[in-house]
Design a protein around this motif. Structure first.
Motif, PDB file in Angstrom:
ATOM      1  N   ALA A 133      14.226 135.601  25.445  1.00  0.00           N
ATOM      2  CA  ALA A 133      13.483 136.410  24.485  1.00  0.00           C
ATOM      3  C   ALA A 133      12.023 135.959  24.494  1.00  0.00           C
ATOM      4  N   PHE A 134      11.126 136.853  24.133  1.00  0.00           N
ATOM      5  CA  PHE A 134       9.705 136.509  24.134  1.00  0.00           C
ATOM      6  C   PHE A 134       9.436 135.335  23.194  1.00  0.00           C
ATOM      7  N   SER A 135      10.167 135.270  22.095  1.00  0.00           N
ATOM      8  CA  SER A 135       9.986 134.169  21.146  1.00  0.00           C
ATOM      9  C   SER A 135      10.445 132.842  21.742  1.00  0.00           C
ATOM     10  N   GLU A 136      11.453 132.868  22.607  1.00  0.00           N
ATOM     11  CA  GLU A 136      11.906 131.655  23.278  1.00  0.00           C
ATOM     12  C   GLU A 136      10.914 131.222  24.350  1.00  0.00           C
ATOM     13  N   LEU A 137      10.402 132.184  25.075  1.00  0.00           N
ATOM     14  CA  LEU A 137       9.466 131.903  26.159  1.00  0.00           C
ATOM     15  C   LEU A 137       8.148 131.342  25.651  1.00  0.00           C
ATOM     16  N   THR A 138       7.712 131.818  24.486  1.00  0.00           N
ATOM     17  CA  THR A 138       6.375 131.458  23.981  1.00  0.00           C
ATOM     18  C   THR A 138       6.425 130.511  22.790  1.00  0.00           C
ATOM     19  N   ARG A 139       7.552 129.821  22.605  1.00  0.00           N
ATOM     20  CA  ARG A 139       7.731 128.975  21.419  1.00  0.00           C
ATOM     21  C   ARG A 139       6.599 127.964  21.251  1.00  0.00           C
ATOM     22  N   ASN A 140       6.152 127.352  22.318  1.00  0.00           N
ATOM     23  CA  ASN A 140       5.095 126.344  22.236  1.00  0.00           C
ATOM     24  C   ASN A 140       3.815 126.790  22.946  1.00  0.00           C
ATOM     25  N   THR A 141       3.639 128.102  23.041  1.00  0.00           N
ATOM     26  CA  THR A 141       2.486 128.654  23.746  1.00  0.00           C
ATOM     27  C   THR A 141       1.318 128.869  22.786  1.00  0.00           C
ATOM     28  N   PRO A 142       0.109 128.478  23.167  1.00  0.00           N
ATOM     29  CA  PRO A 142      -1.058 128.800  22.324  1.00  0.00           C
ATOM     30  C   PRO A 142      -1.166 130.307  22.129  1.00  0.00           C
ATOM     31  N   ARG A 143      -1.530 130.711  20.929  1.00  0.00           N
ATOM     32  CA  ARG A 143      -1.568 132.141  20.618  1.00  0.00           C
ATOM     33  C   ARG A 143      -2.588 132.887  21.477  1.00  0.00           C
ATOM     34  N   THR A 144      -3.562 132.161  21.993  1.00  0.00           N
ATOM     35  CA  THR A 144      -4.542 132.806  22.868  1.00  0.00           C
ATOM     36  C   THR A 144      -3.936 133.221  24.211  1.00  0.00           C
ATOM     37  N   ASP A 145      -2.760 132.664  24.559  1.00  0.00           N
ATOM     38  CA  ASP A 145      -2.133 132.959  25.848  1.00  0.00           C
ATOM     39  C   ASP A 145      -1.012 133.985  25.752  1.00  0.00           C
ATOM     40  N   LEU A 146      -0.764 134.510  24.556  1.00  0.00           N
ATOM     41  CA  LEU A 146       0.368 135.428  24.379  1.00  0.00           C
ATOM     42  C   LEU A 146       0.215 136.690  25.219  1.00  0.00           C
ATOM     43  N   GLY A 147      -0.994 137.200  25.335  1.00  0.00           N
ATOM     44  CA  GLY A 147      -1.217 138.400  26.134  1.00  0.00           C
ATOM     45  C   GLY A 147      -0.847 138.195  27.592  1.00  0.00           C
ATOM     46  N   PHE A 148      -1.178 137.014  28.137  1.00  0.00           N
ATOM     47  CA  PHE A 148      -0.826 136.711  29.523  1.00  0.00           C
ATOM     48  C   PHE A 148       0.687 136.708  29.712  1.00  0.00           C
ATOM     49  N   PHE A 149       1.408 136.041  28.813  1.00  0.00           N
ATOM     50  CA  PHE A 149       2.852 135.972  28.947  1.00  0.00           C
ATOM     51  C   PHE A 149       3.507 137.338  28.742  1.00  0.00           C
ATOM     52  N   MET A 150       2.906 138.171  27.911  1.00  0.00           N
ATOM     53  CA  MET A 150       3.432 139.518  27.732  1.00  0.00           C
ATOM     54  C   MET A 150       3.300 140.312  29.023  1.00  0.00           C
ATOM     55  N   ASP A 151       2.157 140.183  29.690  1.00  0.00           N
ATOM     56  CA  ASP A 151       1.966 140.853  30.976  1.00  0.00           C
ATOM     57  C   ASP A 151       2.988 140.375  31.998  1.00  0.00           C
ATOM     58  N   GLN A 152       3.261 139.065  32.017  1.00  0.00           N
ATOM     59  CA  GLN A 152       4.241 138.517  32.942  1.00  0.00           C
ATOM     60  C   GLN A 152       5.636 139.085  32.673  1.00  0.00           C
ATOM     61  N   CYS A 153       5.998 139.209  31.394  1.00  0.00           N
ATOM     62  CA  CYS A 153       7.302 139.780  31.051  1.00  0.00           C
ATOM     63  C   CYS A 153       7.394 141.244  31.452  1.00  0.00           C
ATOM     64  N   LEU A 154       6.321 141.969  31.287  1.00  0.00           N
ATOM     65  CA  LEU A 154       6.316 143.388  31.633  1.00  0.00           C
ATOM     66  C   LEU A 154       6.488 143.602  33.130  1.00  0.00           C
ATOM     67  N   LEU A 155       5.946 142.705  33.933  1.00  0.00           N
ATOM     68  CA  LEU A 155       6.028 142.863  35.384  1.00  0.00           C
ATOM     69  C   LEU A 155       7.254 142.183  35.979  1.00  0.00           C
ATOM     70  N   PHE A 156       7.525 140.942  35.572  1.00  0.00           N
ATOM     71  CA  PHE A 156       8.554 140.146  36.238  1.00  0.00           C
ATOM     72  C   PHE A 156       9.756 139.830  35.355  1.00  0.00           C
TER      73      PHE A 156
END
Length: 377
Positions: A133-156
């Motif tokens: 889940a996105f919440s599991e993937l980004t649990r310790n991710t800086p909020r400034t990087d959320l957009g990058f991880f969202m793009d990664q989820c959308l593609l891969f």
């Protein structure tokens, strides 16, 4: 790298309650890894049920099982759908070995569930593990990087093995392996589908229609199958945790469509590898549909760790008014419109609120990753 899963605490709380624990999920979503992370290794007997020598030793006989366990208080049957009579085996443990906590994992719910649910009535807890889940993937991710991880989820997508791959090429190779070797392996192994090419053609057709209403008859004509076969294959793919259906909201209004269905993929990466398109969203025409798939799938994943179920639908009328996601819980209705970019003007659907004035409305757009991330927690 290990990602803490949201259902871990639920499983820990359910241990030692005198129940069998069954964890369903597609292959490669991390069931084995999670259990080895969560459970005490020193107290556990791990049985890999897809190994022939293990299969030969697991029989529905309480004395034979007691000897096999050798005093272990915690026994894990990994990929238990591969053995005969799994339900009878688990029932004997529940009835005759009350000091033993048994946990079973299965990659194909349509097989394992059919074999265990009836013998184990009232004796088990079940869970589903999805791709991260996105919440599991980004649990310790800086909020400034959320957009990058969202793009990664959308593609891969978010299968653990794909997420941890370093390069774009490696991610695509792993998705191709998942698609070719694991996606419908159980369906083929249990002889529920004869031709892998046909079911792959169906998946490609579904991948091209995410976000749109699906007609089984049109799919049947396009692929050269019967209506009933399309229906059956979609049911098998849903039970294999590849896709899921979202049905039309039935509020008993005459102008509403109630028999239509939309079909989404639990993982956007699997969807993209089927159509061989990993272009960034700025270069593709299906960006809006892909983002809609991501949002709806993430909300569906939340069911695995939420204490209360939520009914989810889409809404559309005969005169083309529509809302992407309707969620209903305890009689309260929330309408969510999903947009790739936030529109410059208000889009609150007046027609829907004329019929459902007590409902609430919200807009989710990709250019507001902080808002989306908070909503997906």
């Amino acid at each position: 790298m290990y990602f803490t899963r949201n259902i871990e605490e639920i499983i820990k709380k359910d241990l030692n309650k005198g129940k069998i624990l069954i964890i369903y999920g597609a292959r490669q979503v991390g069931k084995t890894t999670m259990l080895k992370q969560v459970l005490p290794q020193s107290e556990m007997l791990w049985l890999a049920c897809d190994e022939g020598r293990i299969q030969a030793k697991i029989t529905p006989d309480s004395l034979a099982l007691r000897e096999l366990f050798g005093g272990a208080k915690l026994v894990v049957f990994d990929e238990m759908q591969t053995i005969e009579n799994p339900g009878r085996v688990l029932k004997l443990i529940a009835d005759h070995l009350p000091d033993t906590t048994a946990i079973a994992t299965g990659s194909s719910a349509f097989d394992l569930a059919n074999k265990v649910s009836e013998p184990l009535t009232g004796r088990f807890f079940s869970y589903v593990l999805y791709p991260l889940a996105f919440s599991e993937l980004t649990r310790n991710t800086p909020r400034t990087d959320l957009g990058f991880f969202m793009d990664q989820c959308l593609l891969f997508g978010s299968y653990p093995g794909v997420v941890t791959a370093v390069s774009r090429e490696e991610k695509i190779r792993k998705l191709e392996l998942l698609s070719d070797s694991y996606l419908y392996k159980d369906i083929l192994e249990f002889d529920l589908v004869k031709d892998s090419a046909t079911i792959r053609n169906l998946l490609v057709a579904l991948a091209l229609q995410i976000g749109s209403e699906v007609s089984y008859q049109e799919l049947a004509t396009k692929i050269g199958m019967t209506y009933k076969t399309v229906q059956r294959y979609i049911d098998l793919l849903e039970k294999s945790f590849v896709i899921f259906r979202l049905r039309a909201f039935a509020g008993n209004k005459r102008n509403e469509l109630t028999r239509k269905v939309k079909i989404y993929f639990y993982d956007c990466g699997i969807r993209n590898v089927l159509i061989n398109n990993f272009n960034p969203l700025s270069l593709r025409s299906d960006g809006g549909a892909l983002f809609e798939n991501f949002i709806v799938a993430e909300r569906m994943k939340r069911e695995s760790w939420q204490p209360q179920r939520t009914n989810r639908y889409f809404w559309r009328t005969y005169d083309q008014h529509e809302i992407d996601l309707i969620e209903e819980q305890n009689g309260r209705i929330t309408a969510t419109e999903i947009k790739l970019s936030r529109p410059s003007r208000e889009i609150k659907p007046k027609k829907f609120f004329a019929d459902y004035p007590d409902a609430t409305f919200q807009l989710m757009s990709k250019d507001q990753p902080l808002t989306v991330s908070d909503w997906l927690q």
